[in-house]
Structure formats: structure tokens, C-alpha cells
Design a protein around this motif. Sequence first.
Motif: not given
Length: 259
Positions: A154, A142, A157
Amino acid sequence: MKDVVLITGASSGIGKELAQLFAKEGRDLVLVSRNESELRKISKDLSDKFGISAFIIPKDLSMPSAPDEIFDELKKMELNVDVLVNDAGFGSYGAFIKTDLKTSLDMIQVNVTALTHLTWLLVSPMIKNGKGKVLNVASLAAFPPGPYMNVYYSTKAYVLSFSVALNEELKGTGVSVTALCPGPTDTNFQKRIGLTSAETFSIKSMSVQKVAFMGYKGLKKGKLIVLPGFVNKITAFALRFIPKSTAAHFVAIGQISRK
């Protein structure tokens, strides 16, 4: 209604280990996965060993209708989820433009959309009851951009940012959110995506039992972010001070060397 712990991705890995920890505590469970045969086996094992009720809801979270169907099943069984564990997720390896588009979109559906949908459905009753906990399984991935695992990094995240923001919104409600951010973990994840090594930034993999226990303990204490392992903590901290482009370059080198 009966209070239960709902765990997605409960048929293997971190989700399966978390089910064991909650069952040992005496908590009744709802286990969600697309692997029905494994869910039935785990349900029986946990019920026999710990004397708890372990309900199963076989669902494929890549299907957009799955979260609503899970919620409907809970209502039919008169079950109230006071702990939600969003563990289901998967990754893929390869240059973005060369990877299968459906795989990438299914990954977003499972890792992001289904997690968000289930959380929205189940947090509202928690707020009404004045208590509840959510454990979202993010990743060390992340923190940096992730060339060659672009979509996976992604999605994680998003999970981390979503968890931190939601926890802030829920202050004073009796409901808390914890993000578990493990580094490389000794599961089947690497094999599934075709990698030969489980190491990232030269970080050796941790046992799934240790990662699950640290997530479980962090959730119980109401911690916001759980980073299992000292090296993982240092790595996440250091990434705050490295330009995104530089971090992406080093991740790319690491990914290529792992293949």
C-alpha cells in the motif's frame, strides 16, 4: 549555495548504488541514513575515489521530526538540493492483524510520510531555481494489492500515485519526478522481513547495480515511470487488466509459497 544530490537510504542497496553513480558523474552528495558508521565509510570511499564532497546526515526517518531536521542541516551547510532521491523504505511480512502495529506505523512514516515531507520541503526551492529532479523509489508492488505484505504494498502504491500526480503538477517548472518501480532485487530486503525467496510472480531478482543504473538513467532522461526488466514491464501491464481481487489472490498464494 552549493548544488547537491540528496539520497535517503544511502547506506545500502539501491541508495548506495545510486550514490556511486552520481559520484562517478562528479556530483556532490548528501547521504542520509540512520546507519552513521556505514554512511561515514561510504562518504570517505566516494570522496577518495571520485574527488567529490559527500556530506552525511544521520537520521532515522521513522522519527516525524527527521525531515525538518534534515532541511535545517542543509541550510546550515548552505547546500541546495537539485536532485532528491527518496530511497529509504522497509517492509514486513505477515498477516496484517498479527504484525506489530508499531512496525506498520513506522513503515508508513518512512515509506510515505517522510518521503512526502522531504519532497514538499525540497521541491519548492527547485521550482524557484527553475530546475530539479526527484527520484522516488516505489516498487512493482505498487501495482497489485499485497496480502501478507499489506502495508508495504500500500505504501508503494502511494509512492507511485504521488509521483505521477506531482510530475503532472510540476510541468513547466523545470522540475520533474520519476518513479522507479523495481521488481525483486538482490538486496537484503527479503532477509530483513524473513522471506526465504526473492521471487514474486516467479520473477527472478535483478542485481541492485542494474536496477540503480536504470533508475539513474531514467531520471536523467526525465522518464515518469521506470520498470527495470522486460518481465517486470509485462507484469505491471498485465495487472492493469486483472481484477484487484484476483491479483490479491495470486499474490497471497505467492507470498505463502515464499515463506
